[in-house]
Motif scaffolding. Structure first.
Motif: not given
Length: 358
Positions: A119-129
């Motif tokens: 549900q969070f992909l794709p991500t370019f968010n360092s917080n998510t990673i």
């Protein structure tokens, strides 16, 4: 080979990396940013942050792509100075450095889709990673998180990161300031403190673990901060070093259990915004007493580029610190010259290929 000790004794390292010049990555990022009405900068960098200025992506089409081309020195440093590490979890969107030996016994290549909920992909968010690290398959209970700008320069022992079975860290107050140069981080740090204040009372926490706030060996500056902060009944913020961060995986699960809504909201953003970040987990460990107080700033040098390039190169060549953080900024002008200076210094102390290289 990875060791056969129990999970309580194993310590893993986690390092996220982004190849900001990968055309497929840029294509996906452009598509996502177009969907939410944003223009994408053509700046590329290696690191867990795909954006410099939080959730606002500025059109910077004239800027050049760049890579520091020194990730191999991170692996060489780990192999030489921390050979005891159990496993290195290399977190990536999908790109792999061309020199990397993907069959290295201690290497676990982790794609975002391998551990971040769909549900969070794709991500370019360092917080998510970062906030989903605990979901990495096979990750040990004890692990150390490195940014790709943080390098080992001297031998490091397990006890530098964990002691008495708990992460080594420093519990110190530091007021959140309104920083117009980095407003996103100001919001994030305040949001972290707001969440923590729901579960911990400032003055009660100081009474409960005074030795964690006033530990002999802490920098005198932070003794002063903590004394002054006693005048204020509410949390104003916390001090966290920009260096290797020791974590217990179970802490992530605990905070997710209690604060699922805000963490889900944070991770639902494709790009980093002013939500919360991994410092929330780190400060939770400290406030809950699940850490060993120590001056972790000792042996850590922080250098901001471009102004700190000469100092950084000197620290590396002479191995003046155990750990160095080389933080680049958008103001780097003579990029090639600075890159050559830094990488030449690394080559002087780490000339031999590691088992992580072909």
């Amino acid at each position: 080979m990875a060791d056969n000790s129990s999970d309580n004794e194993r310590i893993d390292f986690v390092i996220p990396w982004v190849d900001g010049s990968d055309p497929e990555w840029l294509k996906e990022r452009n598509a996502v940013s177009s969907d939410i009405g944003k223009s994408v900068s053509s700046e590329g960098r290696c690191g867990s942050d795909s954006l410099k200025n939080g959730d606002s992506i500025e059109d910077n089409s004239g800027a050049r792509y760049y890579s520091w081309d020194n990730l191999q020195y991170w692996f060489r440093g780990v192999e030489k100075f921390a050979p005891w590490v159990n496993k290195i979890h290399f977190v990536t969107w999908g790109h792999i450095p061309p020199w990397m030996n993907t069959d290295a016994p201690k290497l676990h290549i982790v794609n975002h889709k391998d551990y971040i909920p769909e549900q969070f992909l794709p991500t370019f968010n360092s917080n998510t990673i970062e906030l989903n690290f605990h979901r990495i398959e096979g990750l040990s209970e004890k692990f150390v998180y490195f940014n790709d700008d943080v390098f080992l320069l001297k031998p490091a022992a397990k006890e530098d990161f964990f002691r008495n079975g708990r992460p080594r860290d420093m519990l110190a107050f530091q007021p959140v300031v309104a920083n117009p140069a980095n407003p996103v981080m100001s919001h994030i740090l305040l949001n972290n403190a707001l969440v923590l204040s729901k579960y911990f009372d400032k003055r009660e926490n100081v009474k409960k673990q005074p030795g964690s706030y006033f530990k002999p060996g802490y920098p005198l500056l932070y003794f002063g901060y903590n004394l002054l902060e006693l005048a204020f009944p509410l949390f104003t913020g916390f001090y966290d070093t920009h260096g290797p961060a020791a974590f217990c995986k179970s802490t992530f699960g605990k905070v997710w259990e209690l604060e699922n809504d805000i963490l889900t909201q944070t991770c639902s953003h494709h790009f980093r915004g002013d939500d919360v970040n991994q410092y929330l987990i780190r400060d939770w460990q400290k406030l809950s007493g699940n850490f060993t107080p120590a001056n972790i700033a000792e042996g850590l040098s922080y250098c901001e580029l471009p102004g700190g390039a000469d100092r950084a190169a000197d620290i590396i060549r002479k191995q003046k610190a155990r750990v160095i953080c080389i933080n680049d900024s958008d103001r780097v002008t003579d990029f090639e010259g600075i890159k050559n200076k830094i990488n030449s210094a690394f080559e002087s102390i780490l000339p031999d290929k590691s088992s992580f290289e072909r």
